[in-house]
Design a protein around this motif. Structure first.
Motif, PDB file in Angstrom:
ATOM      1  N   PHE B 107      -8.257   9.705   0.967  1.00 21.77           N
ATOM      2  CA  PHE B 107      -6.800   9.509   1.033  1.00 21.77           C
ATOM      3  C   PHE B 107      -6.410   8.239   1.803  1.00 21.77           C
ATOM      4  O   PHE B 107      -5.238   7.959   1.992  1.00 21.77           O
ATOM      5  CB  PHE B 107      -6.149  10.739   1.693  1.00 21.77           C
ATOM      6  N   GLN B 108      -7.423   7.502   2.236  1.00 19.78           N
ATOM      7  CA  GLN B 108      -7.161   6.327   3.076  1.00 19.78           C
ATOM      8  C   GLN B 108      -6.959   5.103   2.187  1.00 19.78           C
ATOM      9  O   GLN B 108      -7.696   4.917   1.212  1.00 19.78           O
ATOM     10  CB  GLN B 108      -8.371   6.130   4.010  1.00 19.78           C
ATOM     11  N   PRO B 109      -6.002   4.216   2.527  1.00 14.78           N
ATOM     12  CA  PRO B 109      -5.734   3.072   1.638  1.00 14.78           C
ATOM     13  C   PRO B 109      -6.737   1.933   1.763  1.00 14.78           C
ATOM     14  O   PRO B 109      -6.903   1.146   0.824  1.00 14.78           O
ATOM     15  CB  PRO B 109      -4.334   2.612   2.069  1.00 14.78           C
ATOM     16  N   ASN B 110      -7.360   1.771   2.912  1.00 16.91           N
ATOM     17  CA  ASN B 110      -8.387   0.741   3.076  1.00 16.91           C
ATOM     18  C   ASN B 110      -9.339   1.204   4.177  1.00 16.91           C
ATOM     19  O   ASN B 110      -9.100   2.244   4.787  1.00 16.91           O
ATOM     20  CB  ASN B 110      -7.763  -0.625   3.389  1.00 16.91           C
ATOM     21  N   PHE B 111     -10.404   0.430   4.427  1.00  9.80           N
ATOM     22  CA  PHE B 111     -11.509   0.967   5.212  1.00  9.80           C
ATOM     23  C   PHE B 111     -11.964  -0.002   6.303  1.00  9.80           C
ATOM     24  O   PHE B 111     -11.633  -1.176   6.279  1.00  9.80           O
ATOM     25  CB  PHE B 111     -12.653   1.349   4.273  1.00  9.80           C
ATOM     26  N   PHE B 112     -12.743   0.541   7.224  1.00  7.61           N
ATOM     27  CA  PHE B 112     -13.167  -0.086   8.470  1.00  7.61           C
ATOM     28  C   PHE B 112     -11.986  -0.025   9.453  1.00  7.61           C
ATOM     29  O   PHE B 112     -10.838   0.141   9.052  1.00  7.61           O
ATOM     30  CB  PHE B 112     -13.625  -1.539   8.299  1.00  7.61           C
ATOM     31  N   ARG B 113     -12.317  -0.194  10.701  1.00  8.27           N
ATOM     32  CA  ARG B 113     -11.292  -0.071  11.742  1.00  8.27           C
ATOM     33  C   ARG B 113     -10.255  -1.195  11.673  1.00  8.27           C
ATOM     34  O   ARG B 113      -9.202  -1.108  12.272  1.00  8.27           O
ATOM     35  CB  ARG B 113     -11.946  -0.015  13.126  1.00  8.27           C
ATOM     36  N   ASP B 114     -10.604  -2.261  10.935  1.00  6.72           N
ATOM     37  CA  ASP B 114      -9.639  -3.352  10.781  1.00  6.72           C
ATOM     38  C   ASP B 114      -9.088  -3.436   9.359  1.00  6.72           C
ATOM     39  O   ASP B 114      -8.360  -4.373   9.022  1.00  6.72           O
ATOM     40  CB  ASP B 114     -10.268  -4.685  11.188  1.00  6.72           C
ATOM     41  N   GLY B 115      -9.459  -2.499   8.498  1.00  3.94           N
ATOM     42  CA  GLY B 115      -8.944  -2.493   7.131  1.00  3.94           C
ATOM     43  C   GLY B 115      -9.549  -3.570   6.244  1.00  3.94           C
ATOM     44  O   GLY B 115      -8.978  -3.912   5.211  1.00  3.94           O
ATOM     45  N   GLY B 116     -10.711  -4.097   6.626  1.00  3.63           N
ATOM     46  CA  GLY B 116     -11.306  -5.216   5.883  1.00  3.63           C
ATOM     47  C   GLY B 116     -11.887  -4.867   4.529  1.00  3.63           C
ATOM     48  O   GLY B 116     -12.168  -5.774   3.745  1.00  3.63           O
TER      49      GLY B 116
END
Lengths: 248, 331
Positions: B107-116
């Protein structure tokens, strides 16, 4: 009736073809040609090769161990400045390879051309390298040409060593990895004026001068960029790279 | 099913009126994970794909020296984290950040703690390539796995093609996408709207979460995250610039993803660098309004929570712990 009709249609068709059909070299749009970019790699006046020492503009002895550069989006123009339709092709330029196919075009003459250095922003931010075979330019590479953390292609990876002590030992590493959409560059628009040869090939000869890529870079004090980490250095290198191509 | 869902929405509405911030609890609750797990067109979820992805996820052949697998830093027993501040990669090398939990990434739109990373299928390249993590790269990973006929067979069954980068990335993505935590006490409350599932402290903790604690300002929705990025004043100067590494925008300096609080009682240590060891210390950080940082979120301010209130908040946070992985149960 039918016979007369078909004869009439045939005559009109032949007339149209005679009036508007191809005339050699005058109506080049009727010809299909294959375009190739032939790269010559130089460091100043010397031929360029990996693992070979050269002296840069700062007087440092440097040696490249890796040079992987993406180029793409080849564009061609006719003599009136009109765009010629070209295929969207991506290539990874390696010093061991000199000839790259840019696909077929519907003409036998190219007046000007240009290309992108890197991967355009649309492809860079939408493509997943995992969806391509490993031998496709956009597929995964070893060493990597796609960043795993801030995802996008590495447009150019230039690695090597500097002889900092001047004793012949190249032991100080430099790592220049240029990427990010902001650093996608277009080459100059080159005047080429090339007509297809007897095999319907148009070969455009381009020189890439590595001395120009690192011109003005003090490599001992600026030995590394991954674009995000030292954006200004990456920007300087991206600008230098786009100006390092010349056409014979 | 529709009646049940309609009833649920009504309860949520009443709940929202009762607590002013409660509207931030989303109604997006997948009652049936198999039906509701979103998946890209080229990677529909099937049992064969999950099996293959799970096997690859646990295979140490995916690291350069064959010493670690994805599972080495994402242990199922502790919500797919690893209990250390910064994980250790190949050759004893330290990674860069604390291992995040892997629950409900579907359900998350992007990944890694910085959204990279923009997709689950792409994020696998991060640890796979990183020389401080698995250090292998996809090219070599394919070469290794394609030598194994059992992998080839599983790939053909799951994706009708030989094992390659597509199959590796898709199958691991498929497996991760099905790591769903939806059986916490909190879920019973969301589904029934009946706060009697909570004891007194848990109930008071929920009130503090929604009100005085202000937690819901960022930790909202079913997964208790707004998926945004915030600078919480952890340091006066951040060594790791977080989101700004991706956007190159100084306004994002020190911002990291607002993490889901699912299973938060099992995912210590906390923060992007694992620098806070306990939930109590995390609450203390927020209670004093965080530390000084020029870019600190204006949502972080002195809370004035008493020690007892902090204990009640923790009692509520413990209700977010699930005991089973619904998505791939039985596989």
């Amino acid at each position: 009736m039918n016979s007369v009709f078909f004869k009439l249609v045939g005559a009109i068709t032949i007339s149209v073809l005679l009036i508007f059909g191809c005339k050699p070299d005058e109506e080049p749009k009727c010809k299909r040609s294959n375009v190739y970019l032939n790269f010559k790699y130089k460091f100043g006046d010397s031929d360029f090769a990996l693992e070979t020492p050269y002296t840069n503009s700062q007087g440092e002895s440097i040696m490249f161990t890796r040079s992987d550069v993406y180029f793409s989006n080849f564009k061609a123009q006719d003599k009136n400045g009109g765009g010629i339709e070209t295929a969207k092709i991506y290539h990874l330029m390696l010093p061991g390879q000199t000839r790259y196919s840019m696909g077929a075009i519907a003409t036998n003459y190219v007046d000007h051309c240009m290309f992108g250095i890197g991967i355009d922003s649309v492809t860079n931010k939408t493509v997943d390298p995992n969806t391509y075979p490993l031998d496709h330019p956009l597929g995964n590479k070893s060493p990597n040409m796609y960043w795993g953390w801030n995802q996008g292609y590495i447009f150019a990876a230039l690695d090597g060593y500097i002889d900092t002590a001047g004793n012949g030992n190249h032991d100080f590493k430099f790592t220049y990895h240029i990427g990010l959409n902001e650093l996608y560059r277009l080459s100059k628009s080159f005047k080429v004026a090339k007509i297809a040869d007897a095999s319907s090939n148009i070969d455009i000869n381009i020189t890439l001068d590595y001395a120009k890529i690192v011109d003005g870079v003090h490599m001992q004090t600026e030995p590394s960029t991954h674009s995000f980490s030292d954006f200004e250095l990456a920007k300087k290198l991206a600008d230098n790279l786009s100006g390092a191509f010349t056409v014979e | 099913m529709l009646c049940k869902r309609a009833g649920f929405f009504i309860v949520i509405t009443i709940f929202s009126l009762f607590w002013s911030c409660a509207e931030k609890i989303s109604s997006k609750i997948p009652f049936d994970p198999w039906e509701h797990i979103p998946a890209p067109a080229d990677n529909a979820i099937t049992e064969d794909r999950i099996k293959l992805g799970k096997r690859i996820f646990n295979d140490k052949a995916l690291s350069l020296d064959s010493t670690i697998s994805c599972a080495s830093c994402h242990l199922e027993s502790i919500a797919f984290t690893d209990s250390v501040s910064i994980h250790t990669g190949i050759k004893g090398r330290k990674g860069h950040r604390n291992s995040p939990d892997l629950f409900n990434l579907a359900f998350q739109p992007n990944f890694f703690r910085d959204g990279g990373a923009r997709t689950i299928e792409l994020q696998i390249l991060g640890p796979l390539q990183d020389s401080n993590e698995m250090g292998l790269g996809m090219v070599e990973a394919v070469r290794r796995l394609e030598l194994d006929s059992s992998y080839q067979e599983m790939a053909r069954v799951a994706y009708e093609r030989p094992i390659d980068a597509f199959v590796i990335s898709r199958s691991v993505g498929c497996y991760i996408r099905t790591l769903i935590s939806r059986d916490a006490l909190y879920d019973s409350f969301l589904e029934s709207g009946d706060s009697s599932v909570f004891n007194v402290d848990q109930k008071e903790g929920l009130k503090l979460f929604m009100g005085k604690g202000g937690c819901v300002n960022c930790h909202s929705g079913v997964d208790l995250t707004n998926y945004g990025f915030e600078n919480i004043g952890l340091y006066e100067e951040y060594v790791d610039s977080g989101r700004a590494r991706i956007t190159l925008d100084s306004k994002d300096d020190g911002k990291f993803r607002v993490p889901s609080l699912r299973n938060v009682s099992r995912t210590a240590p906390y923060m992007h660098d694992g620098s806070i060891k306990t939930l109590e210390k995390v609450l203390e950080h927020y209670n004093i309004g965080g530390g000084n940082n020029w870019n600190k979120s204006d949502k972080i301010s002195n809370l004035g929570l008493t020690e007892h209130e902090m204990k009640q908040l923790i009692a509520f946070l413990e209700t977010l712990t699930g005991n089973k992985l619904i998505g791939y149960e039985g596989i």
